[in-house]
Design a protein around this motif. Structure first.
Motif, PDB file in Angstrom:
ATOM      1  N   SER A  63       0.729  -1.206   0.031  1.00  0.00           N
ATOM      2  CA  SER A  63      -0.056  -0.064   0.045  1.00  0.00           C
ATOM      3  C   SER A  63       0.880   1.084  -0.346  1.00  0.00           C
ATOM      4  O   SER A  63       2.058   1.016   0.390  1.00  0.00           O
ATOM      5  CB  SER A  63      -0.866   0.069   1.339  1.00  0.00           C
ATOM      6  N   PRO A  64       0.362   2.396  -0.278  1.00  0.00           N
ATOM      7  CA  PRO A  64       1.070   3.730  -0.241  1.00  0.00           C
ATOM      8  C   PRO A  64       1.689   3.906   1.205  1.00  0.00           C
ATOM      9  O   PRO A  64       2.667   4.670   1.249  1.00  0.00           O
ATOM     10  CB  PRO A  64       0.129   4.653  -0.597  1.00  0.00           C
ATOM     11  N   ARG A  65       0.931   3.535   2.262  1.00  0.00           N
ATOM     12  CA  ARG A  65       1.578   3.724   3.514  1.00  0.00           C
ATOM     13  C   ARG A  65       2.935   2.978   3.682  1.00  0.00           C
ATOM     14  O   ARG A  65       3.810   3.494   4.206  1.00  0.00           O
ATOM     15  CB  ARG A  65       0.370   2.845   4.224  1.00  0.00           C
ATOM     16  N   ASP A  66       3.050   1.703   2.938  1.00  0.00           N
ATOM     17  CA  ASP A  66       4.326   0.967   3.206  1.00  0.00           C
ATOM     18  C   ASP A  66       5.399   1.976   2.511  1.00  0.00           C
ATOM     19  O   ASP A  66       6.555   1.966   3.027  1.00  0.00           O
ATOM     20  CB  ASP A  66       4.171  -0.460   2.273  1.00  0.00           C
ATOM     21  N   ALA A  67       5.138   2.278   1.320  1.00  0.00           N
ATOM     22  CA  ALA A  67       6.147   3.385   0.577  1.00  0.00           C
ATOM     23  C   ALA A  67       6.325   4.488   1.606  1.00  0.00           C
ATOM     24  O   ALA A  67       7.670   4.852   1.568  1.00  0.00           O
ATOM     25  CB  ALA A  67       5.601   3.596  -0.800  1.00  0.00           C
ATOM     26  N   LEU A  68       5.408   5.068   2.130  1.00  0.00           N
ATOM     27  CA  LEU A  68       5.715   6.252   2.925  1.00  0.00           C
ATOM     28  C   LEU A  68       6.749   5.818   4.183  1.00  0.00           C
ATOM     29  O   LEU A  68       7.633   6.393   4.544  1.00  0.00           O
ATOM     30  CB  LEU A  68       4.425   6.650   3.376  1.00  0.00           C
ATOM     31  N   ASP A  69       6.205   4.656   4.798  1.00  0.00           N
ATOM     32  CA  ASP A  69       7.279   4.129   5.927  1.00  0.00           C
ATOM     33  C   ASP A  69       8.632   3.768   5.540  1.00  0.00           C
ATOM     34  O   ASP A  69       9.768   3.938   6.388  1.00  0.00           O
ATOM     35  CB  ASP A  69       6.579   2.942   6.436  1.00  0.00           C
ATOM     36  N   ALA A  70       9.033   3.549   4.096  1.00  0.00           N
ATOM     37  CA  ALA A  70      10.013   3.169   3.762  1.00  0.00           C
ATOM     38  C   ALA A  70      10.860   4.563   3.272  1.00  0.00           C
ATOM     39  O   ALA A  70      11.895   4.636   2.843  1.00  0.00           O
ATOM     40  CB  ALA A  70      10.103   2.399   2.459  1.00  0.00           C
ATOM     41  N   GLY A  71      10.012   5.667   3.247  1.00  0.00           N
ATOM     42  CA  GLY A  71      10.722   6.906   3.304  1.00  0.00           C
ATOM     43  C   GLY A  71      10.493   7.562   1.795  1.00  0.00           C
ATOM     44  O   GLY A  71      11.204   8.529   1.079  1.00  0.00           O
ATOM     45  N   ILE A  72       9.496   6.821   0.828  1.00  0.00           N
ATOM     46  CA  ILE A  72       9.194   7.453  -0.413  1.00  0.00           C
ATOM     47  C   ILE A  72       7.966   8.149   0.031  1.00  0.00           C
ATOM     48  O   ILE A  72       6.951   7.586   0.093  1.00  0.00           O
ATOM     49  CB  ILE A  72       8.977   6.330  -1.472  1.00  0.00           C
ATOM     50  N   ALA A  73       8.037   9.521  -0.548  1.00  0.00           N
ATOM     51  CA  ALA A  73       6.837  10.465  -0.447  1.00  0.00           C
ATOM     52  C   ALA A  73       6.545  10.875  -1.753  1.00  0.00           C
ATOM     53  O   ALA A  73       7.242  11.253  -2.462  1.00  0.00           O
ATOM     54  CB  ALA A  73       7.118  11.683   0.408  1.00  0.00           C
ATOM     55  N   THR A  74       5.399  10.695  -2.302  1.00  0.00           N
ATOM     56  CA  THR A  74       4.915  11.214  -3.438  1.00  0.00           C
ATOM     57  C   THR A  74       4.108  12.540  -3.285  1.00  0.00           C
ATOM     58  O   THR A  74       3.071  12.629  -2.597  1.00  0.00           O
ATOM     59  CB  THR A  74       4.150  10.259  -4.246  1.00  0.00           C
ATOM     60  N   VAL A  75       4.289  13.600  -3.908  1.00  0.00           N
ATOM     61  CA  VAL A  75       3.550  14.873  -3.865  1.00  0.00           C
ATOM     62  C   VAL A  75       2.876  14.658  -5.264  1.00  0.00           C
ATOM     63  O   VAL A  75       3.432  15.176  -6.566  1.00  0.00           O
ATOM     64  CB  VAL A  75       4.493  15.842  -3.936  1.00  0.00           C
ATOM     65  N   TYR A  76       1.551  14.656  -5.476  1.00  0.00           N
ATOM     66  CA  TYR A  76       0.896  14.806  -6.532  1.00  0.00           C
ATOM     67  C   TYR A  76       0.523  16.227  -6.937  1.00  0.00           C
ATOM     68  O   TYR A  76       0.131  16.808  -6.120  1.00  0.00           O
ATOM     69  CB  TYR A  76      -0.310  13.923  -6.578  1.00  0.00           C
ATOM     70  N   GLN A  77       0.337  16.267  -8.162  1.00  0.00           N
ATOM     71  CA  GLN A  77       0.111  17.706  -8.563  1.00  0.00           C
ATOM     72  C   GLN A  77      -1.002  18.506  -8.049  1.00  0.00           C
ATOM     73  O   GLN A  77      -0.892  19.652  -7.388  1.00  0.00           O
ATOM     74  CB  GLN A  77       0.019  17.637 -10.250  1.00  0.00           C
ATOM     75  N   ASP A  78      -2.172  17.811  -8.200  1.00  0.00           N
ATOM     76  CA  ASP A  78      -3.368  18.682  -7.559  1.00  0.00           C
ATOM     77  C   ASP A  78      -4.103  17.899  -6.155  1.00  0.00           C
ATOM     78  O   ASP A  78      -4.804  18.495  -5.619  1.00  0.00           O
ATOM     79  CB  ASP A  78      -4.569  18.709  -8.658  1.00  0.00           C
ATOM     80  N   LEU A  79      -3.454  16.748  -5.899  1.00  0.00           N
ATOM     81  CA  LEU A  79      -4.139  15.859  -4.991  1.00  0.00           C
ATOM     82  C   LEU A  79      -3.478  16.037  -3.652  1.00  0.00           C
ATOM     83  O   LEU A  79      -3.288  15.042  -3.023  1.00  0.00           O
ATOM     84  CB  LEU A  79      -4.356  14.834  -5.317  1.00  0.00           C
ATOM     85  N   ALA A  80      -2.714  17.329  -3.134  1.00  0.00           N
ATOM     86  CA  ALA A  80      -1.799  17.161  -2.127  1.00  0.00           C
ATOM     87  C   ALA A  80      -2.351  18.067  -1.067  1.00  0.00           C
ATOM     88  O   ALA A  80      -2.258  17.736   0.195  1.00  0.00           O
ATOM     89  CB  ALA A  80      -0.550  17.687  -2.341  1.00  0.00           C
ATOM     90  N   MET A  81      -3.295  18.991  -1.188  1.00  0.00           N
ATOM     91  CA  MET A  81      -3.621  20.047  -0.286  1.00  0.00           C
ATOM     92  C   MET A  81      -5.108  20.230  -0.473  1.00  0.00           C
ATOM     93  O   MET A  81      -5.816  20.136  -1.431  1.00  0.00           O
ATOM     94  CB  MET A  81      -3.138  21.238  -0.514  1.00  0.00           C
ATOM     95  N   ILE A  82      -5.777  20.382   0.718  1.00  0.00           N
ATOM     96  CA  ILE A  82      -7.141  20.823   0.783  1.00  0.00           C
ATOM     97  C   ILE A  82      -7.473  22.190   0.880  1.00  0.00           C
ATOM     98  O   ILE A  82      -7.271  23.036   1.930  1.00  0.00           O
ATOM     99  CB  ILE A  82      -7.897  19.919   1.874  1.00  0.00           C
ATOM    100  N   PRO A  83      -8.092  23.095  -0.132  1.00  0.00           N
ATOM    101  CA  PRO A  83      -8.013  24.479  -0.146  1.00  0.00           C
ATOM    102  C   PRO A  83      -8.869  25.069   1.044  1.00  0.00           C
ATOM    103  O   PRO A  83      -8.376  26.010   1.761  1.00  0.00           O
ATOM    104  CB  PRO A  83      -8.775  24.596  -1.517  1.00  0.00           C
ATOM    105  N   LEU A  84      -9.906  24.361   1.586  1.00  0.00           N
ATOM    106  CA  LEU A  84     -10.816  24.846   2.471  1.00  0.00           C
ATOM    107  C   LEU A  84     -10.246  24.992   3.883  1.00  0.00           C
ATOM    108  O   LEU A  84     -10.546  25.542   4.830  1.00  0.00           O
ATOM    109  CB  LEU A  84     -12.163  24.300   2.498  1.00  0.00           C
ATOM    110  N   MET A  85      -9.149  24.035   4.080  1.00  0.00           N
ATOM    111  CA  MET A  85      -8.562  23.880   5.434  1.00  0.00           C
ATOM    112  C   MET A  85      -7.106  24.760   5.480  1.00  0.00           C
ATOM    113  O   MET A  85      -6.555  25.030   4.633  1.00  0.00           O
ATOM    114  CB  MET A  85      -8.185  22.318   5.595  1.00  0.00           C
ATOM    115  N   SER A  86      -6.885  25.148   6.791  1.00  0.00           N
ATOM    116  CA  SER A  86      -5.878  25.744   7.182  1.00  0.00           C
ATOM    117  C   SER A  86      -4.600  25.324   6.654  1.00  0.00           C
ATOM    118  O   SER A  86      -4.562  24.079   6.615  1.00  0.00           O
ATOM    119  CB  SER A  86      -5.813  26.377   8.587  1.00  0.00           C
TER     120      SER A  86
END
Lengths: 377, 261
Positions: free
Chosen positions: B75-98
Motif C-alpha cells: 500500500s502507499p503507507r508501506d512506501a511512506l514508511d520506507a521514506g518514499i513520499a509522493t507529491v501529486y500535482q493537484d491532490l496534495a492540499m485541501i483548499p478549505l483547510m488551514s
C-alpha cells in the motif's frame, strides 16, 4: 533560465518582509472565517424581530423553555447532520430513523420487557448498524449518499409502519412504553426535567417566577435541552481540537488528497453515518419516553429540517467546511421562529415561507464566505 | 549495508493491466542528493511508474530495491514508511483547510489521555510557521486557508510537509506544469534546496527546460520503456527535447515556427 543556486527568498532574515499586495487581515475578515457567524447574526436578527413584535411572555423563562424544547430535538439531529455534511455526505434517512428507532425501542420495552438501560443500548446498536450499512453502501458503490439515504428514507418509514402494525396487531401506534419503562436513574437521564432542585431553590428565593403555592412555574430544564447543549459542546470540541475532527474536514474537503495523506476516509465516513443514525435514535428515545408511546409518523421531514439547520449554521453542501456550534444556533433559530410566531399576531403558517427564505439566504451567504476563505475569484 | 547504494533502484520493471502493457522494462535509479528527472510524453508510462514506486500498483515483474534491499509494497503507507513520499500535482492540499491542518493532515501530534486526547495545535502552528519561514513563504497566520496560497506556494508546502515527515526520496509529479514563471522558479529553487539536504528527488515533467534547470540526470521514458539515462554533462537540452519527442518531427515543426517548442 532560472538561477537555482540563489536561496529561495532573499528576504527572510529576521522578520519576513510583508507582501505589499496583501492587505492586513482585519478583525472582520477573521470573524468571517468562522462558519457559524452567519447563524449567530441570524439569531440576533430573529430575536430582535420577536422582541419587537411578539407578546412579552415569549421571553419569560417558561417561553424560552417552549422554544428550546423543540429546538433541542431538532438540534441533536442538526449537529450530527452538520458533522456528516462537513465529512462530505448527506443522510436523508434520519427522520424515518426516528420512527424506526422508536419502534425498535418501544418493542424492546413493551414486547420483550427488557430493562430500560438494555433497551436503550440495543436501540443504539440497531441504529448504529443501519447507519453503518448506509455508509458502507455509499462507500462501496460510490453512489451519491443523497440517493442511497433517500432509499432508506422510504425503507425505514415503511418498516416502521409494517413493524408497528405487526407489534400492535394492526395499529400504527404503540402505547404503554411510559408505563413499562419504569422509574429510576436511567429514566431520569432520558426524560423529564433536569436541575429541579436548583429551580425549586431559585423559586424559594424569588429569583424566578412561581405560582402562589410557592412552586416554580418552570420546574426544571427538559433533559433534551441538556443533551442538546452537551452534544453541541462535545461535537465542537471534537471537530476543532481532535484528530478525528481534522479527518472529518479532510474527508469532506477532498477525499483523494486526504487518502494520499494517510487519512482513513472510509472509516471516518462510516462513523459519521453511524453518528447521524444514533442521533436519530437518541431523539427517538427522548420523545418516546416523553410521550409514553411511539407512532409511525414520528420524525416526519426532520431530515430536511436538520439539513436546513446545518446549512443555516454555515455548513457547505459540498462538504469540507462548517460548524457544529453553527448548527446549534441554526436549530435555535428554527425553534424560535416556529414557536415564536404563535406569540405574534402573524399567521403561524408564515413559518414555512420564512424557512425557505432563510435557507436561500444562508446558502448565498455561505457561498460568499467560501470564496472569501479560499481566496477564489 | 552499502551506504552508496541508490535510494531507489528499479530494473526491468514490467506492469501489465490485463492485456495492456503499461510498462515493458523500465530501469532507473536515484541517489542521495540527486535530482533525477523522468521525462516522457503523454502515454509514456510516467503515471504508472510513479504509482508503482509509490506503492499504489504492484509490479508484474522486475526488481525494485530501496537502499539495496528488495521491497514489495502492499500500500502507499508501506512506501511512506520506507521514506518514499509522493507529491501529486493537484491532490496534495485541501483548499478549505488551514495551512496548519493541511501540513499535519493524517499525522497530527496529540497530547493528553483518552478521552481528552487532542491535537497539539500550538505545537502544530509553531512548526508550520517555522517550516514555511524556512522555505520563504510568509504565512502571517497559519490558520489561513490553503486556498489563499498561490499554486507554487501550495506545491512548496506539500514538498515541505514530505520533507518534514522524514522522506528520503521525493517523487514530484509534474510540480510545475500548472504554474507561471515566477512560481515555477520558486518550486525549482526549493527542489534545489531539498537536494542539498541530501534527499533524492524524482522529478517528473514533460517540460525539458524545467528539467534541465535542476536535474542531475535524465531518464527518458517512451512507450513504456526507458530510452536511456544521461548525466547533465553528457547531453544538451535540444537533444533531450528530441529524445523525449521520440524523433525529429518536433524539431521540424519547431524550425517551421521559427523557435523552440
Amino acid at each position: 533560465m532560472v538561477d537555482i543556486t540563489q536561496p529561495v527568498n532573499a528576504a527572510p532574515v529576521g522578520r519576513p518582509a510583508q507582501d505589499e499586495r496583501l492587505k492586513e487581515t482585519s478583525l472582520l475578515t477573521r470573524l468571517m472565517r468562522r462558519p457559524e457567524l452567519g447563524a449567530l447574526a441570524g439569531l440576533v436578527l430573529v430575536t430582535l424581530f420577536f422582541l419587537a413584535t411578539a407578546d412579552a411572555s415569549m421571553f419569560t423563562l417558561a417561553g424560552l423553555m417552549n422554544i428550546l424544547a423543540p429546538a433541542s430535538q431538532l438540534g441533536i439531529l442538526a449537529i450530527a447532520a452538520a458533522l456528516l455534511m462537513i465529512g462530505g455526505e448527506f443522510d436523508l434517512s434520519i427522520g424515518s430513523m426516528i420512527a424506526f428507532a422508536g419502534l425498535v425501542f418501544g418493542s424492546f420495552v413493551v414486547l420483550t420487557e427488557w430493562p430500560l438501560l438494555l433497551a436503550i443500548a440495543a436501540t443504539f446498536v440497531v441504529a448504529g448498524l443501519i447507519g453503518g450499512l448506509n455508509g458502507q453502501i455509499v462507500i462501496r458503490t460510490k453512489l451519491p449518499s443523497f440517493i442511497v439515504t433517500l432509499a432508506f428514507l422510504f425503507i425505514l418509514r415503511g418498516l416502521a409502519l409494517v413493524g408497528l402494525k405487526w407489534a400492535t396487531g394492526g395499529s400504527t401506534q404503540l402505547r404503554g412504553v411510559g408505563g413499562e419503562a419504569g422509574e429510576g436513574w436511567v429514566r431520569e437521564i432520558f426524560s423529564g426535567n433536569a436541575f429541579e432542585g436548583l429551580f425549586a431553590w431559585l423559586a424559594a428565593n424569588d429569583l424566578i417566577d412561581k405560582f402562589p403555592t410557592g412552586l416554580p412555574t418552570v420546574t426544571g430544564i427538559p433533559v433534551s435541552i441538556v443533551w442538546f447543549v452537551l452534544f453541541a459542546l462535545v461535537a465542537t470540541w471534537v471537530l476543532l481540537r481532535t484528530r478525528a475532527g481534522n479527518w472529518i474536514f479532510a474527508a469532506g474537503g477532498d477525499p483523494n488528497a486526504a487518502r494520499n495523506s494517510g487519512v482513513p476516509v472510509d472509516r471516518v465516513k462510516t462513523a459519521l453515518f453511524m453518528l447521524t443514525a444514533c442521533s436519530a435514535a437518541l431523539v427517538a428515545v427522548l420523545t418516546v419516553l416523553d410521550a409514553g408511546s411511539t407512532d409511525a409518523r414520528r420524525g416526519f421531514q426532520k431530515e430536511f429540517e436538520a439539513i436546513i439547520a446545518a446549512v443555516i449554521g454555515g455548513s457547505l453542501l459540498t462538504g469540507g467546511y462548517g460548524s457544529a456550534i453553527g448548527a446549534f444556533f441554526g436549530a435555535i433559530i428554527f425553534g424560535m421562529v416556529s414557536i415564536g410566531l404563535t406569540y405574534t399576531r402573524f399567521d403561524a403558517d408564515w413559518f414555512q415561507v420564512f424557512l425557505g427564505a432563510m435557507l436561500l439566504l444562508a446558502v448565498l451567504f455561505n457561498n460568499f464566505i467560501r470564496r472569501k476563505v479560499t481566496g477564489e475569484r | 549495508m552499502a551506504t552508496n547504494a541508490p535510494l531507489i533502484e528499479v530494473r526491468n520493471l514490467v506492469k501489465h493491466f490485463g492485456s495492456v502493457i503499461a510498462l515493458s522494462g523500465v530501469s532507473l535509479s536515484v541517489h542521495r542528493g540527486e535530482v533525477m528527472c523522468l521525462l516522457g510524453d503523454n502515454g509514456a508510462g510516467k503515471s504508472t511508474l510513479i504509482k508503482t514506486l509509490a506503492g499504489v500498483h504492484k509490479p508484474t515483474s522486475g526488481d525494485f530495491l530501496v537502499e539495496g534491499r528488495p521491497v514489495s509494497f502492499q500500500s502507499p503507507r508501506d512506501a511512506l514508511d520506507a521514506g518514499i513520499a509522493t507529491v501529486y500535482q493537484d491532490l496534495a492540499m485541501i483548499p478549505l483547510m488551514s495551512v496548519t491542518r493541511n501540513f499535519f493532515m493524517g499525522r497530527e501530534p496529540v497530547k493528553g489521555a483518552w478521552p481528552f486526547r487532542r491535537v497539539d495545535f500550538a505545537y502544530c502552528d509553531a512548526v508550520t510557521r517555522e517550516e514555511m519561514h524556512k522555505i520563504g513563504i510568509d504565512v502571517r497566520d497559519p490558520h489561513q486557508a490553503v486556498g489563499t496560497l498561490s499554486g507554487g506556494e501550495r506545491q512548496c508546502v506539500a514538498i515541505a510537509r514530505a520533507v518534514y515527515f522524514g522522506a528520503k526520496v521525493l517523487i514530484l509529479d509534474e510540480p510545475t506544469s500548472a504554474l507561471g514563471v515566477a512560481q515555477t522558479s520558486m518550486v525549482l529553487k526549493y527542489i534545489h534546496q531539498v537536494r542539498q539536504k541530501g534527499l533524492g528527488v524524482i522529478f517528473i515533467t514533460h517540460n525539458v527546460r524545467h528539467a534541465y534547470a535542476v536535474g542531475d540526470r535524465f531518464t527518458i521514458l517512451n512507450r513504456g520503456k526507458t530510452l536511456g539515462t544521461y548525466a547533465k554533462t553528457e547531453i544538451a537540452i535540444d537533444e533531450l527535447q528530441n529524445l523525449m519527442a521520440g524523433g525529429k518531427e518536433l524539431q521540424a515543426v519547431s524550425e517551421e515556427l521559427g523557435g523552440m517548442v
